[in-house]
Design an enzyme around this catalytic site. Structure first.
Site, PDB file in Angstrom:
ATOM      1  N   CYS A  24     -19.716  81.869  31.785  1.00  0.00           N
ATOM      2  CA  CYS A  24     -18.311  81.896  31.931  1.00  0.00           C
ATOM      3  C   CYS A  24     -17.718  82.461  32.467  1.00  0.00           C
ATOM      4  O   CYS A  24     -16.715  82.431  32.224  1.00  0.00           O
ATOM      5  CB  CYS A  24     -19.780  83.583  31.667  1.00  0.00           C
ATOM      6  SG  CYS A  24     -20.598  83.814  29.573  1.00  0.00           S
ATOM      7  N   HIS A  69      -5.908  86.309  19.186  1.00  0.00           N
ATOM      8  CA  HIS A  69      -5.634  84.515  19.346  1.00  0.00           C
ATOM      9  C   HIS A  69      -4.673  84.865  20.652  1.00  0.00           C
ATOM     10  O   HIS A  69      -4.331  83.593  20.751  1.00  0.00           O
ATOM     11  CB  HIS A  69      -4.877  84.243  17.905  1.00  0.00           C
ATOM     12  CG  HIS A  69      -5.932  83.629  17.006  1.00  0.00           C
ATOM     13  ND1 HIS A  69      -6.162  85.109  16.581  1.00  0.00           N
ATOM     14  CD2 HIS A  69      -6.697  82.943  16.036  1.00  0.00           C
ATOM     15  CE1 HIS A  69      -7.076  84.073  15.433  1.00  0.00           C
ATOM     16  NE2 HIS A  69      -7.081  82.805  15.309  1.00  0.00           N
ATOM     17  N   GLU A 134     -19.229  90.899  22.390  1.00  0.00           N
ATOM     18  CA  GLU A 134     -18.671  90.047  22.069  1.00  0.00           C
ATOM     19  C   GLU A 134     -19.750  89.058  21.787  1.00  0.00           C
ATOM     20  O   GLU A 134     -18.622  88.291  21.478  1.00  0.00           O
ATOM     21  CB  GLU A 134     -19.383  89.925  23.972  1.00  0.00           C
ATOM     22  CG  GLU A 134     -18.036  88.440  24.593  1.00  0.00           C
ATOM     23  CD  GLU A 134     -18.584  89.063  26.209  1.00  0.00           C
ATOM     24  OE1 GLU A 134     -17.810  89.294  26.802  1.00  0.00           O
ATOM     25  OE2 GLU A 134     -19.413  88.490  26.066  1.00  0.00           O
TER      26      GLU A 134
HETATM   27 ZN   LIG Z   1     -17.231  85.424  27.667  1.00  0.00          ZN
END
Ligand SMILES: [Zn+2]
Length: 162
Positions: A24, A69, A134
């Site tokens: 990440c 976006h 997420e």
């Molecule tokens: Zn992430």
């Protein structure tokens, strides 16, 4: 009587987590789902806390304009901001902390939400909780009672691996 309704908004955004121990730390993206919980003590003449479409118009409108976006960046991540500065077009939104699901929920609840709910005239309602998914397996939930205690920015939060 206090009743809470929820409207959810989907958006796509990129981020990276400064200090993350694993993948990440790379710039990558998610299909986020943000859930907005709005509470009120009275129903209107139709029998609603507020119409779902009002919540959607305000919150989806804000997210589409500012985040969808785009890249969510920590304003101290100068390396990322410098790199994105070379791109045209480049949709970047700076947060005052690492863009974890926890901090995204915090920003929506404490910085974005109050001003949007204020625009709804004639209703005594409050944004009381935000949940940010997420991935379909991982979310962060923050309610106003939690938000009132100081939440220190954490570099190593429960960011989803998948
Ligand atoms: Zn992430």
């Amino acid at each position: 009587m206090n009743v809470t309704i929820m409207r959810q908004v989907k958006f796509c955004a990129g981020h990276r987590l400064v200090g993350h121990e694993g993948k990440c730390a790379n710039l990558h993206g998610h299909n986020y789902l943000a859930q907005f919980f709005v509470s009120g003590g009275e129903f209107d003449e139709v029998g609603r806390v507020v119409d779902f479409s009002v919540i959607n118009r305000l919150f989806k409108g804000w997210i589409d304009e500012n985040w969808d976006h785009g890249i969510l960046a920590w304003d101290e991540d100068s390396e990322l901001l410098e790199a994105l500065g070379h791109l045209q077009p480049s949709k970047v939104f700076c947060l005052p902390y690492n863009p974890t699901a926890e901090n995204i929920a915090k920003y929506l609840l404490t910085e974005v939400g109050p001003g949007l709910v204020e625009q709804i005239e004639g209703y005594d309602i409050q944004l009381t909780k935000v949940v940010v998914w997420e991935t379909e397996n991982a979310c962060a939930e923050l309610s106003i009672n939690d938000a009132e205690s100081t939440i220190a920015p954490r570099l190593h939060s429960g960011h989803a691996e998948t």
